[in-house]
Scaffold this motif. Structure first.
Motif, short mmCIF file in Angstrom:
data_model
loop_
_atom_site.label_atom_id
_atom_site.label_comp_id
_atom_site.label_asym_id
_atom_site.label_seq_id
_atom_site.Cartn_x
_atom_site.Cartn_y
_atom_site.Cartn_z
N SER A 169 0.82 -1.21 0.00
CA SER A 169 0.00 0.00 0.00
C SER A 169 0.86 1.26 0.00
N GLU A 170 2.02 1.21 0.66
CA GLU A 170 2.91 2.37 0.64
C GLU A 170 3.64 2.49 -0.69
N LEU A 171 3.82 1.36 -1.37
CA LEU A 171 4.49 1.38 -2.67
C LEU A 171 3.52 1.74 -3.80
N SER A 172 2.22 1.77 -3.50
CA SER A 172 1.21 2.16 -4.49
C SER A 172 0.25 3.15 -3.85
N PRO A 173 0.74 4.34 -3.48
CA PRO A 173 -0.03 5.27 -2.65
C PRO A 173 -1.25 5.89 -3.31
N LEU A 174 -1.37 5.83 -4.65
CA LEU A 174 -2.55 6.40 -5.30
C LEU A 174 -3.78 5.52 -5.13
N ASP A 175 -3.58 4.27 -4.72
CA ASP A 175 -4.71 3.38 -4.42
C ASP A 175 -5.19 3.70 -3.02
N ILE A 176 -6.06 4.70 -2.90
CA ILE A 176 -6.44 5.22 -1.59
C ILE A 176 -7.23 4.20 -0.77
N ARG A 177 -7.95 3.30 -1.42
CA ARG A 177 -8.70 2.29 -0.66
C ARG A 177 -7.76 1.32 0.03
N GLN A 178 -6.78 0.79 -0.69
CA GLN A 178 -5.83 -0.13 -0.07
C GLN A 178 -5.01 0.58 1.00
N LEU A 179 -4.65 1.84 0.75
CA LEU A 179 -3.88 2.59 1.73
C LEU A 179 -4.69 2.75 3.02
N PHE A 180 -5.98 3.05 2.90
CA PHE A 180 -6.82 3.22 4.08
C PHE A 180 -6.97 1.90 4.84
N ILE A 181 -7.19 0.82 4.13
CA ILE A 181 -7.43 -0.46 4.78
C ILE A 181 -6.16 -1.00 5.43
N CYS A 182 -5.04 -0.89 4.74
CA CYS A 182 -3.82 -1.57 5.17
C CYS A 182 -2.87 -0.71 5.99
N HIS A 183 -2.96 0.61 5.85
CA HIS A 183 -1.96 1.46 6.51
C HIS A 183 -2.59 2.81 6.84
N LYS A 184 -3.40 2.84 7.88
CA LYS A 184 -4.15 4.06 8.20
C LYS A 184 -3.23 5.23 8.56
N GLU A 185 -2.10 4.97 9.20
CA GLU A 185 -1.19 6.07 9.54
C GLU A 185 -0.73 6.78 8.27
N PHE A 217 -2.25 6.69 5.38
CA PHE A 217 -3.42 7.30 4.75
C PHE A 217 -3.72 8.67 5.35
N TYR A 218 -3.72 8.77 6.68
CA TYR A 218 -4.04 10.04 7.32
C TYR A 218 -3.00 11.12 6.99
N ARG A 219 -1.75 10.70 6.88
CA ARG A 219 -0.70 11.67 6.50
C ARG A 219 -0.95 12.18 5.08
N ALA A 220 -1.28 11.27 4.16
CA ALA A 220 -1.53 11.67 2.78
C ALA A 220 -2.80 12.52 2.68
N TYR A 221 -3.83 12.14 3.40
CA TYR A 221 -5.11 12.85 3.37
C TYR A 221 -4.93 14.32 3.74
N ALA A 222 -4.08 14.59 4.71
CA ALA A 222 -3.88 15.97 5.18
C ALA A 222 -3.29 16.86 4.10
N THR A 223 -2.67 16.29 3.07
CA THR A 223 -2.03 17.08 2.02
C THR A 223 -2.92 17.29 0.80
N TRP A 224 -4.08 16.62 0.73
CA TRP A 224 -4.91 16.66 -0.47
C TRP A 224 -5.76 17.94 -0.52
N PRO A 225 -6.12 18.38 -1.73
CA PRO A 225 -7.09 19.48 -1.85
C PRO A 225 -8.45 19.05 -1.31
N ASP A 226 -9.26 20.02 -0.95
CA ASP A 226 -10.52 19.71 -0.27
C ASP A 226 -11.45 18.85 -1.12
N SER A 227 -11.46 19.07 -2.43
CA SER A 227 -12.37 18.28 -3.28
C SER A 227 -11.99 16.81 -3.28
N LYS A 228 -10.68 16.51 -3.27
CA LYS A 228 -10.27 15.11 -3.23
C LYS A 228 -10.59 14.50 -1.87
N LYS A 229 -10.41 15.29 -0.81
CA LYS A 229 -10.77 14.79 0.52
C LYS A 229 -12.24 14.38 0.55
#
Length: 454
Positions: free
Chosen positions: A365-381, A383-395
């Protein structure tokens, strides 16, 4: 993060503590562990008893995990076993706590009916100032007791009962009998209702740690290695044969293959590989569209297909590679040659069935970070770090998608993505078998390429 919290995607399944009795028990446990008490009269706790509200109060998110190494825990109820573990520093901690609660369910239910249980995941390492210290973590054992010492007292009473049964003329030992009666008032009848907790220890062979920017350690495999999220040179010398970082894509790919840890999604039996690949492709489109300033609020799959056509020339190699693989899976297209150098490579893999499948999926999941579903399921820490950097519409899009597509059927989604079946037959066109390197080359650079060797 409020959007995630409202949808139950962050701080979900925490246990609410608002009873004065339970708050008092929690404070007694806090005093026994860290010498502090909280002024909160209502808060939430995770599986370890950590509370984000109390963490804010103490200005210390690791108040139950000093130096991020020896995690302490407070159990107020056995229902905590279903709660998440927040601020995880090791991938194994939640599993250890869940197994401890499950294996001692009856005893903990009886103990927490009267008091809080406080304990610690104990090892011989108290700090990890250097990355090499992480490799001293070999075994984790659990120590736990109520704040009143019920387990310790019951153990003492048990020894006295054995002494009473074996000692000649024990009926005339008034001192022993008086002590037994006094202890029994605290513990109850330990002969009929034992309150002993199982002594449990756990090997720490393969794990992820948040220390040093993220590090995956694989010691319990045929070809051991450490994989660093950040630059490997910053770690210093490690007591393991091979060290890689995320720039060593070919080496990581060979490591996963040599240890038989992964399988291609397209070859897995019992899943809709095409649907999985298309969903991953949609996530890539969402990344491109959000970068271009598109409003993704409420976006559907049809909307993303439209955006994909609109930004077709901007779609990256990750999308192109998965599209070629989807054509093979669905349209009898040619088998695409996607090597480890291709940006789509790790998006096309999942863990094989083995004891460390969750850890491997976490790495993928860390090696394929654009797959947000796998990142959320497998590595929430992550995911939350990446989420904080996204524009509001993507969030907004990601939160809506996870609520709609994952929250309603977590078990079914996990089974569809990571459930393991016998692999399909090999495709007609295959990757060429790698030629075994000469022994002196293997000795010089390792079985997976030119990575640093101790």
């Amino acid at each position: 993060m409020h959007r995630l919290i409202e949808k139950g995607l962050m701080f979900g399944n925490l246990i609410r503590v608002d009873s004065p009795v339970l708050v008092d028990r929690y404070n007694r446990a806090l005093v026994s562990l860290i010498g502090k008490t909280t002024t909160q009269d209502a808060f939430h706790i995770d599986i370890s008893g950590y509370s984000p509200e109390i963490g804010d109060e103490f200005d210390d998110d690791l108040y139950l995990n000093h130096n991020g190494v020896n995690r302490q825990f407070i159990l107020l109820t056995t229902e905590q076993q279903t709660a998440p573990l927040l601020n995880a520093q090791f991938s194994t901690s939640r599993g250890i706590l869940r197994q401890f609660i499950r294996e001692n369910q009856a005893q903990l239910f009886a103990l927490t009916a009267r008091d809080a249980v406080a304990g610690e995941l104990v090892n011989s390492v108290y700090e990890v100032g250097k990355a090499a210290r992480l490799f001293d973590l070999r075994k984790i054992r659990i120590e736990a007791d109520t704040t009143g010492g019920t387990v310790r007292t019951a153990k003492k009473l048990g020894k006295m009962i054995d002494q009473f049964k074996s000692k000649p003329n024990a009926w005339f030992d008034d001192v022993l009998i008086a002590e037994m009666i006094g202890l029994a008032k605290e513990t109850g009848d330990v002969t009929r209702n034992p309150v002993a907790l199982k002594e449990m220890s756990f090997d720490q062979a393969n794990f992820w740690t948040a220390h040093f920017g993220g590090l995956y350690v694989f010691r319990g495999v045929e070809h051991p290695a450490a994989i660093s999220v950040g630059p490997k040179d910053a770690l210093g010398e490690l007591p393991i044969a091979y060290t890689m970082d995320f720039k060593d894509r070919a080496a990581i790919a060979k490591f996963l293959q040599l240890n038989d840890l992964v399988e291609p999604v397209a070859k897995a039996r019992g899943i809709d590989a095409g649907a999985i690949l298309h969903q991953k492709m949609d996530f890539v489109v969402a990344e491109v569209a959000s970068t271009m300033g598109e409003d993704l609020t409420g976006a559907t799959r049809r909307d993303l297909r439209r955006l994909g056509r609109h930004y077709a020339k901007l779609l990256p190699e990750e999308w192109q590679g998965m599209a070629a693989l989807a054509r093979w899976a669905e349209e009898d297209g040619p088998w695409p040659r996607i090597t480890s150098d291709h940006p789509a490579y790790f998006y096309t893999l999942r863990a094989k069935p083995h004891a460390d499948a969750d850890l491997v999926n976490m790495l993928l999941s860390e090696l394929s970070p654009l797959d947000i579903r796998q990142l959320f399921i497998c590595h929430k820490e992550a995911f939350y770090r990446a989420y904080a950097t996204w524009p509001d519409s993507k969030k907004s899009y990601v939160a809506d998608f996870l609520e709609r597509e994952y929250q309603v059927d977590k078990a079914g989604t996990r089974e569809a993505l990571f459930g393991h079946e016998d692999p399909m037959e090999e495709p007609q066109v295959q990757h060429p078998e790698p030629v075994a390197p000469q022994a002196d080359i293997v000795e010089r650079v390792g079985p997976w390429g030119a990575v640093r060797r101790r």
